[in-house]
Design a protein around this motif. Structure first.
Motif: not given
Length: 507
Positions: A321, A327, A389-390, A392
């Motif tokens: 990433h 996050r 989308e995750e 992050y």
């Protein structure tokens, strides 16, 4: 935990080592110094919630003051030695400080101050000021009767306007050895403990170096304190003291990476297990180069002195990433639109807000405090970014630095991140300057590694380098050279000062 606990269990263990000289302060000595400071504060009538201020060089005696204030329920303001007399006077008046301790080496600046509070000189003489060491010498090295956990009240470096003080409530738990979120993060995530040898290369008046090094003391480790950052010296200190944990800003990485390969490879940095970094987003090529060099020991977080939230990312996560600051591990992150209310979806850029139970205010500035909130109670540090989308988070810049050229929003960070990777560039700042037709134009202010390169030919070279990665609207229309950018020791640019020069004297 608390250094007083370690002073009882292991009084001779070094709590602080001065990197350049090897001078050591033991936990027993630190405990005694902090008790004498606390006793002195009480002798001057300072009680719970009162404010003291320190304007000091990086000195091991700094911690006797901060721990003395912490264990006597005070708020302690650590003032940058880089501020102007007007800014320092403003902080003293705004904070309500009742006492000031200044390094004698800063005497010229100290004598210009006009705020009338009790003052002391540390480590030498300032004309007309009592010496701190003499004032506290007669104080007992035992705890005050009404110990209570105090807290810092730190001010911004003034890079975008007047310094603003972040005021948080005193801890609910008055015990001086009660754990806090940073202690839990350090021990649980970074495995920092009594065996940690922590290199602190940045000024202690900044939030991260101060809070992280005091966290090391809570956990019983040793802080190796650099008086002043030097890239090669930092590598030498890692090798000499077998440093296994550390805290940096991206500017430190850039300066170490600019060292010749022969110099970089001269030092053994294999003892490093944790290299924490924050304060500003790190350019992707810079972070990749550091991971290639030091291994997957880099850990990044995004947070502010306000303590309203925090994100975190490890090296392993970052490699998949790239560019993310992680996050959330404290609070929840929301990206909102221009109305500061509408929540945006993945990869939509907007203002970054934290939703958390943490409470803060900007001391004496209710308007600024209100502007940092929205109707849902979420708060922002003024940064712009997006979530993938995750979940992050990726930061794109600060809203206050945005350039609007021909109606197009341009964020300088992307431009700076690319230009700083040029081998002949030591530092760079991108600001918006006045333009008759477009409103603003993109200006790159370059600090060359060698001022002999400050030529029209190098301007053309940099323009071509920019066009390799940046879209046309982001290409600097003007490139100026400066021998040294006005960068704070913490790594932050006084970008406001640069921008104001162009708007005051357009040409």
């Amino acid at each position: 935990m608390h250094p007083s606990v370690h002073a009882k269990a292991n009084p001779d263990k070094p709590a602080i080592i001065v990197a350049e000289t090897g001078e050591a302060i033991s936990y027993g000595e630190l405990d005694a110094a902090s008790n004498r400071a606390a006793q002195f504060f009480r002798s001057r009538g300072l009680g719970h919630e009162d404010v003291v201020a320190f304007m000091l060089d990086n000195t091991p005696q700094y911690y006797g003051l901060t721990w003395g204030a912490q264990r006597s329920g005070l708020r302690y303001v650590c003032i940058s030695s880089r501020l102007t007399q007007d800014e320092t006077d403003y902080i003293l008046e705004n904070s309500g400080a009742k006492m000031l301790v200044v390094s004698a080496s800063l005497g010229d600046a100290a004598l210009q101050l006009t705020t009338g509070i009790e003052r002391f000189a540390m480590g030498g003489d300032i004309a007309g000021w009592p010496r701190w060491e003499e004032a506290v010498a007669a104080m007992p090295p035992t705890p005050v009767a009404d110990e209570r956990a105090g807290v810092d009240m730190l001010y911004s470096s003034g890079t975008t306007g007047r310094p603003k003080g972040v005021r948080v409530p005193l801890p609910d738990d008055p015990a001086i050895d009660a754990a806090n979120s940073l202690v839990m993060l350090a021990s649980a995530v970074f495995q920092i403990d009594a065996n940690s040898v922590y290199l602190s290369p940045a000024p202690l008046y900044h939030a991260a170096p101060l809070r992280w090094s005091m966290t090391i003391h809570r956990l019983g480790g040793t802080v190796v304190l650099m008086k002043k950052f030097d890239p090669e010296a930092a590598l030498a200190h890692i090798e000499k003291y077998r440093v296994n944990s550390s805290q940096w800003v991206p500017t430190h990485f850039v300066r170490m990476l600019k060292l010749p390969e022969a110099v970089r490879s001269r030092y053994d940095t294999s003892s490093l297990k944790v290299a924490i970094h924050a304060a500003a987003p790190c350019p992707i090529p810079v972070k990749q180069a550091m991971i290639d060099w030091w291994g997957p020991v880099l850990f990044e977080y995004y947070a502010g002195s306000e303590g309203n939230g925090m994100t975190f990312i490890s090296s392993v996560e970052w490699l998949t990433h790239q560019g993310s600051v992680g996050r959330p591990i404290l609070g929840a992150v929301h990206i909102v639109g221009d109305d500061n209310e509408t929540e945006l979806g993945p990869r939509q850029e907007g203002a970054v807000f934290f939703e958390s139970e943490s409470v803060f205010e900007y001391h004496g500035d209710s308007e600024k405090t209100a502007s940092s909130r929205n109707s849902k109670g979420w708060s922002t540090l003024g940064d712009v970014g997006y979530l993938d989308e995750e979940g992050y988070l990726y930061l794109t810049d600060r809203k206050s630095f945005m350039i609007i050229s021909g109606g197009v929003n341009i964020y300088p960070q992307e431009i700076e991140n690319h230009l700083v990777t040029h081998p002949k560039v030591a530092d760079v700042a991108v600001v918006g300057g006045p333009h008759e037709e477009m409103g603003e134009e993109v200006i790159a202010v370059i600090q060359p590694a060698d001022m002999a390169d400050a030529t029209d030919a190098f301007r053309e070279e940099l323009g071509a380098y920019a066009r390799e990665k940046l879209s046309g609207v982001k290409i600097p229309r003007r490139i100026d050279f400066m021998e040294a950018l006005p960068r704070h020791d913490t790594g932050k640019l006084y970008k406001r000062l640069l921008r104001d020069q162009y708007w005051a004297r357009p040409n």
